[in-house]
Motif scaffolding. Structure first.
Motif, short mmCIF file in Angstrom:
data_model
loop_
_atom_site.label_atom_id
_atom_site.label_comp_id
_atom_site.label_asym_id
_atom_site.label_seq_id
_atom_site.Cartn_x
_atom_site.Cartn_y
_atom_site.Cartn_z
N ILE A 48 -116.19 -1.25 27.39
CA ILE A 48 -116.64 -0.69 28.67
C ILE A 48 -115.49 0.53 29.34
CG2 ILE A 48 -117.18 -1.81 30.77
CD1 ILE A 48 -117.29 -3.90 29.24
N ILE A 49 -114.54 0.19 29.08
CA ILE A 49 -113.08 0.53 30.47
C ILE A 49 -113.89 2.49 29.70
CG2 ILE A 49 -110.78 0.68 30.19
CD1 ILE A 49 -111.04 -2.47 30.38
N GLN A 57 -113.54 -5.66 36.78
CA GLN A 57 -113.49 -7.50 36.13
C GLN A 57 -113.99 -7.30 34.85
OE1 GLN A 57 -118.12 -8.75 36.08
NE2 GLN A 57 -117.26 -10.76 35.91
N ALA A 58 -113.91 -5.95 34.01
CA ALA A 58 -113.91 -5.74 32.44
C ALA A 58 -112.20 -5.37 32.38
CB ALA A 58 -114.24 -4.64 31.66
N LEU A 59 -111.56 -5.07 33.20
CA LEU A 59 -109.59 -4.40 33.50
C LEU A 59 -109.12 -5.73 33.40
CD1 LEU A 59 -109.25 -1.86 36.17
CD2 LEU A 59 -108.70 -1.63 33.15
N SER A 60 -109.79 -6.64 34.43
CA SER A 60 -109.13 -8.14 34.63
C SER A 60 -109.15 -9.41 33.49
CB SER A 60 -108.81 -8.59 36.01
OG SER A 60 -110.52 -8.90 35.90
N SER A 80 -101.49 -4.11 35.16
CA SER A 80 -101.15 -3.33 36.12
C SER A 80 -102.12 -1.90 36.40
CB SER A 80 -99.88 -2.17 35.35
OG SER A 80 -100.33 -1.51 34.39
N LYS A 81 -103.41 -1.93 35.57
CA LYS A 81 -104.51 -1.67 35.36
C LYS A 81 -105.23 -2.08 36.25
CE LYS A 81 -103.77 1.93 32.10
NZ LYS A 81 -104.56 2.15 31.09
N ALA A 82 -105.72 -3.36 36.94
CA ALA A 82 -106.27 -4.66 37.52
C ALA A 82 -106.14 -4.19 38.77
CB ALA A 82 -106.95 -5.65 36.56
#
Length: 142
Positions: A48-49, A57-60, A80-82
């Motif tokens: 997805i990313i 939501q996908a990042l976290s 760090s990205k989320a």
């Protein structure tokens, strides 16, 4: 003119199907995450990313999955990205701080505990005060 109309319709159909596939994949990954099947959710979140790097939501959930599997280097990378996204659940600030702490990055962890304290003053403030520096090691007494 007909050719242009058909081509436009074809491009629209591809765009819509791509978006539907991404939503389906997110739904599948979220279900795996809810079932605590993190090892299966991770590849789906990565896919997805790869298509949409701005999916908070996908990042976290990806960061949470790595944290739950005790893969702290990867968890740190994705947290760090989320945490850069507005509206992200503040609990991720706490989790990011804890991951940083396991990595020995106590000063950075303190910053995220203080950020978490803005939404949960009792817990966040407590953690930012306790974990100010590297914990002392016990010395063996002979």
């Amino acid at each position: 003119m007909r050719y242009l109309l058909r081509f436009s319709f074809f491009l629209l159909a591809i765009a819509m199907s791509s978006q539907a596939i991404s939503q389906n994949l997110l739904s599948k990954a979220n279900k795996q995450y809810e079932l605590k099947a993190y090892i299966y959710a991770i590849p789906n979140y990565l896919a997805i990313i790869q298509k949409d790097s701005d999916e908070p939501q996908a990042l976290s959930n990806l960061a949470d999955s790595y944290r739950m599997l005790n893969k702290m280097d990867e968890a740190e990378k994705w947290y760090s990205k989320a945490v850069k996204y507005a509206g992200i659940d503040p609990i991720h600030f706490l989790y990011y701080g804890k991951v940083l702490m396991t990595q020995g990055k106590y000063d950075d962890a303190k910053i995220w505990f203080q950020t978490y304290a803005e939404s949960n003053p009792e817990t966040g403030s407590h953690l930012s005060l306790i974990h100010i520096s590297e914990p002392t090691r016990l010395r063996r007494i002979s």
